[in-house]
Design a protein around this motif. Sequence first.
Motif, mmCIF file in Angstrom:
data_model
loop_
_atom_site.group_PDB
_atom_site.id
_atom_site.type_symbol
_atom_site.label_atom_id
_atom_site.label_comp_id
_atom_site.label_asym_id
_atom_site.label_seq_id
_atom_site.Cartn_x
_atom_site.Cartn_y
_atom_site.Cartn_z
ATOM 1 N N UNK A 107 11.802 31.456 6.831
ATOM 2 C CA UNK A 107 11.499 30.538 5.733
ATOM 3 C C UNK A 107 10.043 30.088 5.816
ATOM 4 N N UNK A 108 9.159 31.067 5.939
ATOM 5 C CA UNK A 108 7.736 30.807 6.168
ATOM 6 C C UNK A 108 6.887 31.647 5.211
ATOM 7 N N UNK A 109 6.646 31.138 4.021
ATOM 8 C CA UNK A 109 5.879 31.915 3.038
ATOM 9 C C UNK A 109 4.434 32.171 3.452
ATOM 10 N N UNK A 110 3.961 31.466 4.459
ATOM 11 C CA UNK A 110 2.579 31.669 4.921
ATOM 12 C C UNK A 110 2.397 32.974 5.697
ATOM 13 N N UNK A 111 3.488 33.650 6.005
ATOM 14 C CA UNK A 111 3.380 34.945 6.668
ATOM 15 C C UNK A 111 3.038 35.982 5.598
ATOM 16 N N UNK A 112 1.855 36.530 5.713
ATOM 17 C CA UNK A 112 1.386 37.520 4.756
ATOM 18 C C UNK A 112 1.029 38.804 5.498
ATOM 19 N N UNK A 113 0.844 39.860 4.747
ATOM 20 C CA UNK A 113 0.469 41.140 5.353
ATOM 21 C C UNK A 113 -0.807 41.006 6.171
ATOM 22 N N UNK A 114 -1.718 40.166 5.727
ATOM 23 C CA UNK A 114 -2.989 39.982 6.439
ATOM 24 C C UNK A 114 -2.799 39.364 7.823
ATOM 25 N N UNK A 115 -1.678 38.675 8.029
ATOM 26 C CA UNK A 115 -1.432 38.033 9.332
ATOM 27 C C UNK A 115 -0.712 38.952 10.307
ATOM 28 N N UNK A 116 -0.276 40.104 9.852
ATOM 29 C CA UNK A 116 0.485 41.027 10.699
ATOM 30 C C UNK A 116 -0.468 41.950 11.448
ATOM 31 N N UNK A 164 0.674 43.277 21.145
ATOM 32 C CA UNK A 164 1.747 42.984 22.087
ATOM 33 C C UNK A 164 1.480 41.699 22.849
ATOM 34 N N UNK A 165 2.529 41.028 23.219
ATOM 35 C CA UNK A 165 2.460 39.719 23.880
ATOM 36 C C UNK A 165 1.595 39.728 25.137
ATOM 37 N N UNK A 166 1.790 40.727 25.981
ATOM 38 C CA UNK A 166 1.086 40.752 27.265
ATOM 39 C C UNK A 166 -0.005 41.819 27.325
ATOM 40 N N UNK A 167 -0.201 42.528 26.239
ATOM 41 C CA UNK A 167 -1.216 43.581 26.193
ATOM 42 C C UNK A 167 -2.564 43.001 25.770
ATOM 43 N N UNK A 168 -3.620 43.706 26.113
ATOM 44 C CA UNK A 168 -4.948 43.312 25.673
ATOM 45 C C UNK A 168 -5.053 43.528 24.168
ATOM 46 N N UNK A 169 -5.837 42.707 23.509
ATOM 47 C CA UNK A 169 -6.088 42.891 22.086
ATOM 48 C C UNK A 169 -5.523 41.776 21.237
ATOM 49 N N UNK A 170 -5.599 41.979 19.953
ATOM 50 C CA UNK A 170 -5.196 40.984 18.968
ATOM 51 C C UNK A 170 -3.717 40.636 19.119
ATOM 52 N N UNK A 171 -3.397 39.378 18.830
ATOM 53 C CA UNK A 171 -2.017 38.889 18.886
ATOM 54 C C UNK A 171 -1.657 38.289 17.527
ATOM 55 N N UNK A 172 -0.392 38.427 17.161
ATOM 56 C CA UNK A 172 0.121 37.733 15.991
ATOM 57 C C UNK A 172 -0.020 36.234 16.270
ATOM 58 N N UNK A 173 -0.407 35.450 15.293
ATOM 59 C CA UNK A 173 -0.705 34.021 15.506
ATOM 60 C C UNK A 173 0.431 33.275 16.198
ATOM 61 N N UNK A 174 1.665 33.529 15.791
ATOM 62 C CA UNK A 174 2.770 32.829 16.441
ATOM 63 C C UNK A 174 2.801 33.153 17.926
ATOM 64 N N UNK A 175 2.675 34.413 18.241
ATOM 65 C CA UNK A 175 2.764 34.848 19.635
ATOM 66 C C UNK A 175 1.632 34.275 20.479
ATOM 67 N N UNK A 176 0.444 34.222 19.944
ATOM 68 C CA UNK A 176 -0.695 33.780 20.744
ATOM 69 C C UNK A 176 -0.823 32.268 20.820
ATOM 70 N N UNK A 177 -0.418 31.556 19.779
ATOM 71 C CA UNK A 177 -0.706 30.127 19.703
ATOM 72 C C UNK A 177 0.516 29.229 19.788
ATOM 73 N N UNK A 178 1.614 29.647 19.194
ATOM 74 C CA UNK A 178 2.738 28.732 19.036
ATOM 75 C C UNK A 178 3.948 29.009 19.914
ATOM 76 N N UNK A 179 4.066 30.185 20.467
ATOM 77 C CA UNK A 179 5.261 30.572 21.207
ATOM 78 C C UNK A 179 5.431 29.732 22.477
ATOM 79 N N UNK A 180 6.472 28.922 22.497
ATOM 80 C CA UNK A 180 6.733 28.049 23.647
ATOM 81 C C UNK A 180 7.099 28.860 24.890
ATOM 82 N N UNK A 181 7.731 29.998 24.697
ATOM 83 C CA UNK A 181 8.106 30.839 25.826
ATOM 84 C C UNK A 181 6.851 31.366 26.510
ATOM 85 N N UNK A 182 5.946 31.907 25.727
ATOM 86 C CA UNK A 182 4.697 32.452 26.289
ATOM 87 C C UNK A 182 3.882 31.350 26.973
#
Length: 115
Positions: free
Chosen positions: A41-50, A54-72
Motif C-alpha cells: 500500500x505504498x504508491x511512492x514505489x515507482x519504477x525509478x526506485x527499483x 542485494x542487501x549484503x552485496x556491494x553497490x546500489x540498494x533499494x531505499x527500503x533495504x538500505x535505509x529503513x529495514x529494521x532487520x538490516x
Amino acid sequence: MKQLIACCGLDCETCDARIATINDDDVLREKTARAWSALNNAPEITAETINCMGCRAQGVKYAYCSTYCEIRKCVRAKGLGTCGECVDLEHCPIVGAIFLHNPQARENLSSSAED
C-alpha cells in the motif's frame, strides 16, 4: 554462505529488483514497482526506485533495504553478517515476520550457520 542471502535470509539472487538492476530491465522495474506498491500500500514505489544489487552485496540498494529495514539495522548494529548468526534468532519478532511469509528464508539462514 552465498553473499546474495540477505540479512533476513531472503535470497537477493531471485529478487526482481536485483534482476531488473543487473539486466537494466525497465519493464521488470515497472512490474516490480506495481506489485510492491500494491503489496505494501505504498504508491511512492515507482519504477525509478527499483534499483538494488542485494542487501549484503556491494553497490546500489533499494531505499527500503538500505535505509529503513529494521532487520538490516539490527544485524549491522550487532556486527553480524545475517540473522543466522544471532543467538536470538528463534525468538526474534522482527525477522519472524519474514519467516511467516517466506519459510525458505529460515532455511537459508540455517544453512548459512552450518557453513
